[in-house]
Design an enzyme around this catalytic site. Structure first.
Site, PDB file in Angstrom:
ATOM      1  CE  LYS A   1      49.208  37.898  35.964  1.00 46.68           C
ATOM      2  NZ  LYS A   1      49.556  36.465  35.324  1.00 46.68           N
TER       3      LYS A   1
ATOM      4  CE  LYS B   1      41.613  33.853  42.172  1.00 43.88           C
ATOM      5  NZ  LYS B   1      41.708  34.080  40.774  1.00 43.88           N
TER       6      LYS B   1
ATOM      7  CE  LYS C   1      49.346  30.081  41.124  1.00 40.78           C
ATOM      8  NZ  LYS C   1      49.041  28.868  40.451  1.00 40.78           N
TER       9      LYS C   1
END
Ligand code: TRP
Length: 345
Positions: free
Chosen positions: A123, A208, A211
């Site tokens: 991240k 994966k 969203k």
């Protein structure tokens, strides 16, 4: 240094959480929510399901949309079958004990443990000097979420395994340093969904379902209606070969494997069962069958989601009630912990 006590005797409790980062999708449902619903069926375990808005601000965020994102996640939990009468559904930030606990656990966790966390590295990206300090201590807040309820089981996806190991390390360290021979905190067991439940993007079978993917066609959102679901499945990436007869032959065919996996998870079968039925057939036959199963399964969820989200007051009432229930369990735990570490008052 005394040994780590392992004699935890408290009640069985389940806790899990998701970030309120926009719309939930099929991957969240099959990879997590479905299991949350199963777990609440056993009345001997109290279940706590939070929307982790405190984690959400570890990355740049928009304060104006965060409250609705929390409502939306809560509505998805309920639409998926989490029952607000049985389980406590609440916003993390509505239970101050999480933050109090996180501070104490920040002083138990070691810098070296956090430096090994791969989610932070992913991240933070290349320029980690610019990442928020909150992003770095994110896994400690997650441990606080869990330990402030003394949760014994945490249903999560495979990607959270490392954070759960850290939570156990923190609990063990606390027990050893402050427990006086008692296991104050449980060594929480992760309930990891099997690899079959790892749902990948419809556009790329190696990444994966997410969203944050720019292409909405890459995922099936819990609010998509029947037409949209069918359209996305029709457009899903595939390869030119027909479906094989065995699971082994799906090796190296990421997209085919993903679609078979989705069919299996939705219909409660194994991939082998699905291939026994569809082996030898092309995607022209398989995709409409998959769309049928997906619509049949998801339409009631998306209808309920849309109904809930149109009644904000109802969701807010439910979140308020859930937070009260959560506070009633978490506050005594954090009070006890503060006393244990020698805090004033
Ligand atoms: N980090 C988790 C995720 O990204 C979300 C989370 C926050 C969580 N606190 C938690 C999951 C506590 C389980 C238990 O999915």
């Amino acid at each position: 240094m005394s040994d780590t006590p392992t004699n935890y005797k408290g009640p069985q409790r389940v806790l899990s959480g998701m970030q309120p980062t926009g719309r939930l999708h099929l991957g969240n449902y099959l990879g997590a929510l479905k299991n949350w619903v199963e777990l609440q069926k056993d009345a001997s375990r109290e279940c706590f399901y939070c929307v982790v808005d405190m984690h959400a601000i570890t990355m740049p965020h928009d304060p104006a949309t965060l409250p609705d994102a929390v409502r939306s996640a809560a509505a998805a939990y309920i639409a998926a079958g989490v029952d607000p009468e049985k389980s406590a559904i609440f916003a993390q930030s509505a239970v101050p004990a999480h933050a109090e606990m996180a501070w104490i656990l920040n002083c138990v966790a070691r810098l070296g443990w956090l430096e090994r966390m791969t989610q932070f590295k992913d991240k933070a990206g290349k320029d980690k000097e610019r990442a928020s300090v909150g992003l770095f201590t994110y896994p400690v807040l997650q441990a606080a979420d869990i330990l402030v309820y003394k949760a014994t089981q945490v249903p999560v996806g495979e990607d959270q395994k490392q954070h759960l190991e850290l939570c156990r390390d923190i609990a063990a360290r606390f027990n050893r340093d402050f427990g006086k021979g008692e296991a104050v905190f449980p060594l929480t067991e992760p309930l990891i969904q099997g690899p079959g439940a790892r749902i990948m993007s419809l556009r790329d079978g190696t990444s994966k379902m997410s969203k944050s993917d720019v292409s909405d066609n890459s995922r099936i959102n819990l609010e998509d209606d029947a037409d949209m679901i069918a359209r996305k499945i029709k457009k899903a990436k595939t390869d030119p070969e027909p479906l094989p007869a065995t699971v082994e032959e799906l090796e190296g065919r990421a997209e085919a494997s993903n679609l078979v996996g989705i069919y299996a998870a939705l219909s409660g079968q194994t991939k082998a069962d699905v291939l026994a039925e569809f082996g030898g057939q092309g995607f022209g036959a398989f995709k409409p069958a998959l769309a049928d199963v997906a619509v049949q399964y998801l339409a009631p969820i998306s209808d309920e989601y849309r109904r809930l989200i149109s009644d904000k007051a109802e969701i807010d009432r439910m979140l308020t009630k859930g937070a009260e229930r959560a506070r009633a369990v978490a506050q005594p735990v954090v009070d006890e912990t503060k006393k244990t570490v020698g805090f004033w008052g």
